[in-house]
Structures are given as structure tokens and as C-alpha cells.
Design a protein around this motif. Structure first.
Motif, short mmCIF file in Angstrom:
data_model
loop_
_atom_site.label_atom_id
_atom_site.label_comp_id
_atom_site.label_asym_id
_atom_site.label_seq_id
_atom_site.Cartn_x
_atom_site.Cartn_y
_atom_site.Cartn_z
N PRO A 1 -0.01 6.96 8.70
CA PRO A 1 -1.39 7.46 8.76
C PRO A 1 -2.08 7.66 7.41
CG PRO A 1 0.14 9.27 9.07
CD PRO A 1 0.98 8.03 8.93
N PHE A 2 -1.33 7.64 6.30
CA PHE A 2 -1.95 8.01 5.03
C PHE A 2 -2.20 6.81 4.10
CE2 PHE A 2 2.63 8.78 4.72
CZ PHE A 2 2.97 8.05 3.59
N ILE A 3 -2.06 5.60 4.62
CA ILE A 3 -2.43 4.42 3.83
C ILE A 3 -3.60 3.72 4.52
CG2 ILE A 3 -0.17 4.07 2.79
CD1 ILE A 3 0.41 1.96 4.89
N GLU A 4 -4.41 3.01 3.72
CA GLU A 4 -5.57 2.32 4.26
C GLU A 4 -5.14 1.14 5.13
OE1 GLU A 4 -8.88 2.94 4.04
OE2 GLU A 4 -8.30 4.84 3.11
N PRO A 5 -5.82 0.92 6.24
CA PRO A 5 -5.48 -0.24 7.09
C PRO A 5 -5.73 -1.56 6.36
CG PRO A 5 -6.88 1.33 8.26
CD PRO A 5 -6.89 1.74 6.82
N VAL A 6 -5.14 -2.60 6.86
CA VAL A 6 -5.35 -3.94 6.33
C VAL A 6 -6.80 -4.36 6.58
CG1 VAL A 6 -4.63 -6.35 6.42
CG2 VAL A 6 -2.95 -4.54 6.81
N LYS B 1 0.84 -1.20 0.00
CA LYS B 1 0.00 0.00 0.00
C LYS B 1 0.88 1.26 0.00
CE LYS B 1 -3.82 -2.16 2.63
NZ LYS B 1 -5.04 -1.83 1.90
N LEU B 2 1.95 1.23 0.80
CA LEU B 2 2.85 2.38 0.88
C LEU B 2 3.59 2.57 -0.44
CD1 LEU B 2 4.09 4.64 2.60
CD2 LEU B 2 5.77 2.97 3.44
N PHE B 3 4.00 1.48 -1.06
CA PHE B 3 4.72 1.59 -2.33
C PHE B 3 3.81 2.16 -3.41
CE2 PHE B 3 6.40 0.15 -6.38
CZ PHE B 3 7.73 0.53 -6.27
N ASP B 4 2.56 1.72 -3.45
CA ASP B 4 1.62 2.27 -4.42
C ASP B 4 1.40 3.77 -4.18
OD1 ASP B 4 1.40 -0.23 -5.48
OD2 ASP B 4 -0.59 -0.66 -4.68
N ALA B 5 1.34 4.16 -2.91
CA ALA B 5 1.21 5.58 -2.58
C ALA B 5 2.44 6.34 -3.03
CB ALA B 5 1.02 5.74 -1.07
N GLN C 1 -6.07 -8.96 16.01
CA GLN C 1 -5.18 -8.26 16.95
C GLN C 1 -4.80 -6.88 16.42
OE1 GLN C 1 -1.71 -10.54 18.08
NE2 GLN C 1 -0.57 -8.71 18.64
N TYR C 2 -4.51 -6.81 15.13
CA TYR C 2 -4.15 -5.54 14.47
C TYR C 2 -5.30 -4.54 14.55
CZ TYR C 2 -3.59 -2.57 10.27
OH TYR C 2 -3.54 -1.51 9.39
N GLN C 3 -6.51 -5.00 14.23
CA GLN C 3 -7.67 -4.11 14.26
C GLN C 3 -8.00 -3.65 15.68
OE1 GLN C 3 -10.46 -6.67 12.20
NE2 GLN C 3 -10.12 -5.60 10.25
N MET C 4 -7.76 -4.50 16.66
CA MET C 4 -8.00 -4.14 18.04
C MET C 4 -7.07 -3.00 18.47
SD MET C 4 -7.96 -6.61 21.42
CE MET C 4 -9.11 -7.72 20.60
N ASN C 5 -5.81 -3.08 18.05
CA ASN C 5 -4.86 -2.00 18.35
C ASN C 5 -5.35 -0.67 17.77
OD1 ASN C 5 -3.17 -4.06 19.37
ND2 ASN C 5 -1.36 -2.92 18.77
N ILE C 6 -5.85 -0.73 16.54
CA ILE C 6 -6.32 0.49 15.88
C ILE C 6 -7.53 1.05 16.60
CG2 ILE C 6 -7.34 1.40 13.76
CD1 ILE C 6 -5.59 -0.52 12.19
N GLN C 7 -8.48 0.18 16.92
CA GLN C 7 -9.71 0.62 17.58
C GLN C 7 -9.44 1.23 18.95
OE1 GLN C 7 -12.10 -2.92 17.58
NE2 GLN C 7 -12.40 -2.91 15.36
#
Length: 372
Positions: free
Chosen positions: A129-134, A94-98, A327-333
Motif C-alpha cells: 500500500p505504500f508504493i505508487e502504482p505502476v 519502487k519498493l527497493f527505493d522505498a 488489467q492491473y489498473q482495473m483490479n485497483i479501480q
């Protein structure tokens, strides 16, 4: 036990005397009506041997129960931790595409001022912060990638995922210093994101223009020092001494017959030393597998073993991806930042690049800013 004397519990941090504890358990077996009734159908000598062997095994079960529990838990968590590391690969793409879009001046990000900023974020991509989450769709695609025949479960540790110049050269030619990442290629083939590789590197070329002005000026100022360094530099070929073929040639060319014989015997005895270490690693996951693992076909058993190990690991990582995503989404939330590699080194390199660009701007008679 169903009936008989009550068992004396083994203390948590103090293992009782082996013989004493085994006698206690053996008496329990002998006094258990249910056990004795079951053993009536078997030869008495074999029954006695069974009970003695059973209490010996039982003792070792109790030696390190906490350690065994931790090891079992660690084996389960290992795949989730590995899967979490592979989430980074989704974010790196995602970062490389950005980066492709930013370099083509199609988008702007307040966190990005120069190309080198992408290298800084490469090392903190979970917090970018500027790429979409997984998301679940990303996981589904990545699982497909992992379980294709040529996937490497360790590729996520290779690094340099935002090295745009080298990656683009690898995409466009066969003369690059690296291969085009297989995961990027797989993703492009399913999303059409390969079109981003055809975008022009407008911003990169602008930075290169100013950097070359700065570098040319620096060379002019340091001409004498550069000339002195070139005079002192040893331009003869570099001796590739770790190469085994070279060592063999050197021994046969410059050593006497006795040393040559000693070398040949040593080389033969240790000819598979690296493979032996690798096999211990390859077998580790397979030995701990809790399911049948079919051996991959190959004319060389060693290569077949490596393929089997890779396939199994990819399968287990793919299975653990949904738990890693949770686990990843829980950290974000919960607003919990992800651990990141220290940025000090990458920030220092970034500041050097920034200084070089601004210096080139000044030397070209332009404002020392990034408005270009």
C-alpha cells in the motif's frame, strides 16, 4: 457451399466416421456449381486429387475445434500473463527505493517496523500500500529496458529483489555474492535514483547492533553445544560430484579400460543432450511466431538461437505491457486484491528477527520495543 446439398454439421462432442464424413463433403464439392466451374480450368486428375485431399484435411479441422481455439487463445494470453509478471519488477524497484529511504530514516511507513518487513512485502508487492502504482511512464521505461540488447526476459523469476545488504554490496564493490540487478541499474540511469544507493543504512545498523548482542549472548549460553557441533563437523572439502569434469577424472583414474570405453561412448552420444532440450524450448516460441523473426548474429548457432529467442520474447512482452497495465489498473479501480504468495513462512522469519532485536534491546538494558 454456394449450391448443392446442405452440409451435415459435425457434432461438437462426437466426430462422425471419417470415411462417411469425407464422402459427404466430397459429394458437396462435386455438386457445387461454383467449385466445379473453378476446377474446369485445371487437369481433371489433379482436380480429383485436390478434392480428395481437401476433404481429408477438412476432417482434421473438425476433430478438436474447441481445443484449437483454446490453444490459439492461450498463445495470445501467454504474452499478457508474462507481461503482468514483469509489472512486478517495476513495483520491486519502487519498493527497493522505498527501503533505501526507510533505512536512511528519511521516511516512515506504518506497515514497516523492521528491515525484514520489506522481505514480507517483496512476496506481496502487488498489494503493497505504500508504493505508487505502476503507470504509463513506468511502462514506457520498462519497455525500453526490455528491448535493450542484454535484457533477460526470465530475470523476473530470479527473486530476492529486496535483499538490501547483498544488492548494496554488489553496487559498491565487485566482491558481492550477486550482481547488481540490471533493471535497477537501467532505472537508476534514467531517473537519478542511483543517489539512493549512497544513503546510509542507519536503521539496518541499529538492528544489527541489537541482533549481534542477542547472538553473542546466545553463543555464550550455547557455548558447549557449539563446541560439540564443531568437534563433530566434518571440515574436509565438499565433494562436487555432479561436475562432469570430475566424473571424467574419476572414471579415468579408478575404472578399468572397459568401463572407461563405455563411459566415453556414453558421454559422446549424450554430449549435447542438454542443448537438445534447450533447443526444443528455444524453438517453441519462434515456431509459433506470427511474424518474421530475424536471427541474431553470433559465431555459435546455439548462442545465436538463444539470443534470437530472448529478443523475440522481450519484444512480445513489451508489446503486451499496455494490456497487462490495463488489467492491473482495473483490479485497483475495482478494489480487487492481487493473488499473493502465502506469507506464513516470511512472517515466521520476520517474527524471529523481531524477537532477536527485542532480545538484544533487553540484554542492553533498554526497553523491549522498536523506539530506537
Amino acid at each position: 457451399m454456394a449450391k448443392g446439398k446442405k452440409s451435415k454439421a459435425v457434432k461438437k462432442d462426437a466426430v462422425p466416421d471419417k470415411d462417411s464424413q469425407e464422402k459427404i463433403w466430397l459429394e458437396e464439392l462435386k455438386n457445387s456449381e461454383a467449385v466445379q466451374k473453378y476446377l474446369e480450368g485445371f487437369n481433371s486428375i489433379s482436380s480429383t486429387h485436390f478434392m480428395e485431399n481437401y476433404v481429408r484435411q477438412k476432417y482434421y479441422w473438425h476433430l478438436n475445434p474447441e481445443l484449437n481455439a483454446r490453444n490459439n487463445e492461450a498463445e495470445q494470453l501467454k504474452w499478457i500473463e508474462s507481461a503482468f509478471g514483469h509489472l512486478e519488477m517495476i513495483l520491486q524497484k519502487k519498493l527497493f527505493d522505498a527501503q533505501c529511504l526507510w533505512r536512511a530514516e528519511k521516511v516512515k511507513f506504518k506497515e514497516i517496523s523492521i528491515c525484514e518487513d520489506f522481505i514480507v512485502w517483496e512476496n506481496d508487492v502487488f498489494n503493497c500500500p505504500f508504493i505508487e502504482p505502476v503507470n504509463e511512464d513506468d511502462i514506457a521505461m520498462y519497455s525500453q529496458y526490455l528491448q535493450q540488447n542484454n535484457a533477460d526476459p526470465d530475470f523476473c523469476s530470479y527473486g530476492e529483489w529486496q535483499d538490501y545488504p547483498e544488492i548494496k554490496e554488489a553496487y559498491e564493490t565487485n566482491n558481492g555474492n550477486r550482481d547488481f540487478p540490471e533493471w535497477y541499474d537501467f532505472h537508476n540511469g534514467r531517473t537519478g535514483a542511483g543517489a539512493l544507493m549512497t544513503l546510509p543504512d542507519i536503521r539496518g545498523e541499529k538492528e544489527k547492533f541489537y541482533y549481534e548482542i542477542h547472538f553473542a549472548n546466545k553463543q555464550e549460553l550455547e557455548k558447549e553445544q557449539i563446541a560439540e557441533a564443531e568437534r563433530k563437523y566434518d571440515s574436509r572439502p565438499w565433494l562436487e560430484y555432479p561436475d562432469e569434469d570430475f566424473i571424467k577424472w574419476f572414471v579415468t583414474t579408478y575404472e578399468n579400460k572397459q568401463v572407461q570405453k563405455v563411459y566415453e561412448e556414453y558421454a559422446w552420444a549424450n554430449r549435447n543432450a542438454d542443448k537438445k532440450e534447450d533447443v526444443m524450448f528455444e524453438f517453441n516460441d519462434l515456431i509459433n511466431a506470427d511474424e518474421p523473426v530475424p536471427i541474431e548474429a553470433h559465431y555459435d548457432w546455439y548462442e545465436g538461437l538463444k539470443k534470437t529467442q530472448n529478443s523475440y520474447r522481450c519484444k512480445k512482452i513489451a508489446e503486451a505491457l499496455p494490456m497487462a497495465l490495463e488489467q492491473y489498473q482495473m483490479n485497483i479501480q475495482m478494489g480487487i486484491a492481487f493473488p499473493a504468495e502465502k506469507k506464513s513462512f516470511h512472517n515466521q522469519v520476520r517474527e524471529i528477527w523481531l524477537g532477536n532485536i527485542l532480545s538484544g534491546r533487553k540484554l542492553n538494558g533498554e526497553p523491549e520495543d522498536l523506539n530506537f
